[in-house]
Structure formats: C-alpha cells, structure tokens
Motif scaffolding. Structure first.
Motif, PDB file in Angstrom:
ATOM      1  N   GLY A  43       0.813  -1.224   0.000  1.00 60.74           N
ATOM      2  CA  GLY A  43       0.000   0.000   0.000  1.00 60.74           C
ATOM      3  C   GLY A  43       0.844   1.270   0.000  1.00 60.74           C
ATOM      4  O   GLY A  43       0.621   2.179  -0.790  1.00 60.74           O
ATOM      5  N   LEU A  44       1.815   1.313   0.873  1.00 59.65           N
ATOM      6  CA  LEU A  44       2.694   2.479   0.945  1.00 59.65           C
ATOM      7  C   LEU A  44       3.596   2.564  -0.282  1.00 59.65           C
ATOM      8  O   LEU A  44       3.846   3.658  -0.807  1.00 59.65           O
ATOM      9  CB  LEU A  44       3.527   2.434   2.224  1.00 59.65           C
ATOM     10  N   ALA A  45       4.054   1.420  -0.764  1.00 56.37           N
ATOM     11  CA  ALA A  45       4.929   1.410  -1.940  1.00 56.37           C
ATOM     12  C   ALA A  45       4.250   2.057  -3.140  1.00 56.37           C
ATOM     13  O   ALA A  45       4.888   2.796  -3.901  1.00 56.37           O
ATOM     14  CB  ALA A  45       5.353  -0.019  -2.273  1.00 56.37           C
ATOM     15  N   SER A  46       2.966   1.826  -3.302  1.00 62.87           N
ATOM     16  CA  SER A  46       2.229   2.431  -4.423  1.00 62.87           C
ATOM     17  C   SER A  46       2.240   3.951  -4.340  1.00 62.87           C
ATOM     18  O   SER A  46       2.428   4.638  -5.342  1.00 62.87           O
ATOM     19  CB  SER A  46       0.784   1.928  -4.442  1.00 62.87           C
ATOM     20  N   ALA A  47       2.040   4.480  -3.139  1.00 64.70           N
ATOM     21  CA  ALA A  47       2.061   5.936  -2.965  1.00 64.70           C
ATOM     22  C   ALA A  47       3.453   6.495  -3.229  1.00 64.70           C
ATOM     23  O   ALA A  47       3.616   7.538  -3.879  1.00 64.70           O
ATOM     24  CB  ALA A  47       1.584   6.304  -1.560  1.00 64.70           C
ATOM     25  N   MET A  48       4.474   5.796  -2.762  1.00 59.65           N
ATOM     26  CA  MET A  48       5.846   6.263  -2.966  1.00 59.65           C
ATOM     27  C   MET A  48       6.224   6.218  -4.446  1.00 59.65           C
ATOM     28  O   MET A  48       6.894   7.123  -4.954  1.00 59.65           O
ATOM     29  CB  MET A  48       6.834   5.432  -2.142  1.00 59.65           C
ATOM     30  N   GLU A  49       5.776   5.194  -5.157  1.00 60.04           N
ATOM     31  CA  GLU A  49       6.027   5.116  -6.596  1.00 60.04           C
ATOM     32  C   GLU A  49       5.361   6.275  -7.327  1.00 60.04           C
ATOM     33  O   GLU A  49       5.942   6.846  -8.254  1.00 60.04           O
ATOM     34  CB  GLU A  49       5.518   3.781  -7.139  1.00 60.04           C
ATOM     35  N   CYS A  50       4.159   6.623  -6.899  1.00 62.11           N
ATOM     36  CA  CYS A  50       3.436   7.748  -7.503  1.00 62.11           C
ATOM     37  C   CYS A  50       4.221   9.046  -7.324  1.00 62.11           C
ATOM     38  O   CYS A  50       4.387   9.821  -8.269  1.00 62.11           O
ATOM     39  CB  CYS A  50       2.049   7.846  -6.858  1.00 62.11           C
ATOM     40  N   LEU A  51       4.716   9.292  -6.111  1.00 54.97           N
ATOM     41  CA  LEU A  51       5.486  10.515  -5.849  1.00 54.97           C
ATOM     42  C   LEU A  51       6.811  10.503  -6.607  1.00 54.97           C
ATOM     43  O   LEU A  51       7.232  11.522  -7.155  1.00 54.97           O
ATOM     44  CB  LEU A  51       5.713  10.679  -4.347  1.00 54.97           C
ATOM     45  N   TYR A  52       7.451   9.356  -6.669  1.00 55.66           N
ATOM     46  CA  TYR A  52       8.708   9.234  -7.407  1.00 55.66           C
ATOM     47  C   TYR A  52       8.489   9.554  -8.891  1.00 55.66           C
ATOM     48  O   TYR A  52       9.268  10.300  -9.501  1.00 55.66           O
ATOM     49  CB  TYR A  52       9.281   7.831  -7.229  1.00 55.66           C
ATOM     50  N   ALA A  53       7.416   9.019  -9.454  1.00 54.01           N
ATOM     51  CA  ALA A  53       7.117   9.255 -10.874  1.00 54.01           C
ATOM     52  C   ALA A  53       6.855  10.733 -11.151  1.00 54.01           C
ATOM     53  O   ALA A  53       7.121  11.226 -12.245  1.00 54.01           O
ATOM     54  CB  ALA A  53       5.920   8.416 -11.307  1.00 54.01           C
ATOM     55  N   ALA A  54       6.339  11.454 -10.144  1.00 50.69           N
ATOM     56  CA  ALA A  54       6.064  12.888 -10.291  1.00 50.69           C
ATOM     57  C   ALA A  54       7.254  13.748  -9.871  1.00 50.69           C
ATOM     58  O   ALA A  54       7.147  14.970  -9.789  1.00 50.69           O
ATOM     59  CB  ALA A  54       4.827  13.264  -9.479  1.00 50.69           C
ATOM     60  N   ASN A  55       8.397  13.096  -9.578  1.00 51.86           N
ATOM     61  CA  ASN A  55       9.626  13.789  -9.187  1.00 51.86           C
ATOM     62  C   ASN A  55       9.434  14.633  -7.916  1.00 51.86           C
ATOM     63  O   ASN A  55       9.885  15.766  -7.840  1.00 51.86           O
ATOM     64  CB  ASN A  55      10.166  14.644 -10.337  1.00 51.86           C
ATOM     65  N   ILE A  56       8.767  14.040  -6.935  1.00 55.12           N
ATOM     66  CA  ILE A  56       8.507  14.715  -5.662  1.00 55.12           C
ATOM     67  C   ILE A  56       9.338  14.044  -4.582  1.00 55.12           C
ATOM     68  O   ILE A  56       9.320  12.823  -4.433  1.00 55.12           O
ATOM     69  CB  ILE A  56       7.010  14.654  -5.307  1.00 55.12           C
ATOM     70  N   SER A  57      10.067  14.852  -3.834  1.00 53.26           N
ATOM     71  CA  SER A  57      10.896  14.338  -2.747  1.00 53.26           C
ATOM     72  C   SER A  57      10.099  14.323  -1.444  1.00 53.26           C
ATOM     73  O   SER A  57       9.429  15.303  -1.105  1.00 53.26           O
ATOM     74  CB  SER A  57      12.133  15.214  -2.542  1.00 53.26           C
ATOM     75  N   VAL A  58      10.214  13.224  -0.723  1.00 53.43           N
ATOM     76  CA  VAL A  58       9.603  13.099   0.596  1.00 53.43           C
ATOM     77  C   VAL A  58      10.667  13.450   1.628  1.00 53.43           C
ATOM     78  O   VAL A  58      11.721  12.815   1.686  1.00 53.43           O
ATOM     79  CB  VAL A  58       9.074  11.664   0.840  1.00 53.43           C
ATOM     80  N   GLU A  59      10.397  14.487   2.424  1.00 53.67           N
ATOM     81  CA  GLU A  59      11.345  14.888   3.461  1.00 53.67           C
ATOM     82  C   GLU A  59      11.227  13.972   4.674  1.00 53.67           C
ATOM     83  O   GLU A  59      12.223  13.585   5.263  1.00 53.67           O
ATOM     84  CB  GLU A  59      11.122  16.340   3.846  1.00 53.67           C
ATOM     85  N   TYR A  60       9.995  13.673   5.069  1.00 53.47           N
ATOM     86  CA  TYR A  60       9.744  12.711   6.127  1.00 53.47           C
ATOM     87  C   TYR A  60       8.286  12.314   6.077  1.00 53.47           C
ATOM     88  O   TYR A  60       7.467  12.952   5.415  1.00 53.47           O
ATOM     89  CB  TYR A  60      10.126  13.241   7.521  1.00 53.47           C
ATOM     90  N   MET A  61       7.967  11.228   6.789  1.00 53.83           N
ATOM     91  CA  MET A  61       6.582  10.772   6.874  1.00 53.83           C
ATOM     92  C   MET A  61       6.418   9.923   8.118  1.00 53.83           C
ATOM     93  O   MET A  61       7.393   9.442   8.692  1.00 53.83           O
ATOM     94  CB  MET A  61       6.179   9.977   5.645  1.00 53.83           C
TER      95      MET A  61
END
Length: 143
Positions: A82-100
């Motif tokens: 479930g979380l991997a899908s969200a992270m893949e979506c952000l990666y594809a949009a070139n968005i960096s996650v600072e923390y979660m």
C-alpha cells in the motif's frame, strides 16, 4: 486539503515529553498522530492535534519553540504494498519526501500517512490523479 502539523523543539532530557503532553492533555488537546526525531541534545516532536492553533499558543506561552507546517495526509489500504504504491506515484512525479509517519485507523482497514514533501500542491495533484484519497484535517482528527 493540507493538515497543520506542530513541530516542537524539546531538550533531550528526562521529563520534557511528559511536560509537553501533560500540558496539551490538561487543555483538551487530543493528539491524533506523532513522530519524534532526536539527536544527542534535542528532539523534534511532530504532532497532528485536534486544535493546532490552540496547542501552538499554549506551547509558546509555556516557553516552547514551536512552528506550524502544512503537511498532506493520504489514506492508503493497510496491506502489503500500500505504501509502496504511494511512494512510486510521488517518485514518478519527481517529488521528494522529506519525512513521513503513519497510523492505522481504528474503524477500517485504512492507514493514514502524514507526508512532508518538497511541493504539497504537486504531490496532492499526483496522488489524487492516481486514486489516493487526500484526507482533510477533520478526517484525520476522527480516525
């Protein structure tokens, strides 16, 4: 669409977390989610609470260093991947996650994930386009 997160700088010594949480509890502030990151000398306590403005005022009046940051909250299915899908979506949009940080809903099989990203608007758009539910403040407070 964005959630107010309180960040509190606390000395890394016995009793500081107790004092902060006691102050909030005595004043009717309900902590819905939290994260603690620490170093040798200090920590950063990040909170999602039911009344962030009141909490911030109480903490500042108690000589705490406090800031409010806008973060996003999404609902994901509480299952492997479930979380991997969200992270893949952000990666594809070139968005960096600072923390979660995340927590599980009491009522269903959904997890809520709080995200601090480099571009809230772009992240929210990408996540919505890929079927992720953006959670409102009220929805997070009720989980």
């Amino acid at each position: 669409m964005f959630i107010k997160q309180i960040s509190i700088f606390v000395e890394n010594k016995p009793g500081r977390l107790s004092a902060v949480t006691k102050l909030l509890g005595e004043n009717g502030i309900d902590i819905r989610a939290l994260s603690v990151a620490d170093t040798k000398d200090f920590g950063i306590l990040r909170l999602i609470v039911n009344n962030p403005d009141k909490a911030c005022e109480l903490l500042k009046n108690d000589s705490c260093t406090v800031s409010i940051t806008n973060v996003i909250a999404i609902g994901i299915t509480d299952k492997p991947g479930g979380l991997a899908s969200a992270m893949e979506c952000l990666y594809a949009a070139n968005i960096s996650v600072e923390y979660m940080y995340a927590f599980i809903s009491k009522s269903d099989s959904q997890a809520a994930v709080i995200l601090r990203v480099d571009n809230n608007d772009k992240a929210a758009e990408a996540l919505k386009e890929n079927g992720f539910k953006m959670l409102t403040s009220q929805e997070v407070y009720e989980l």
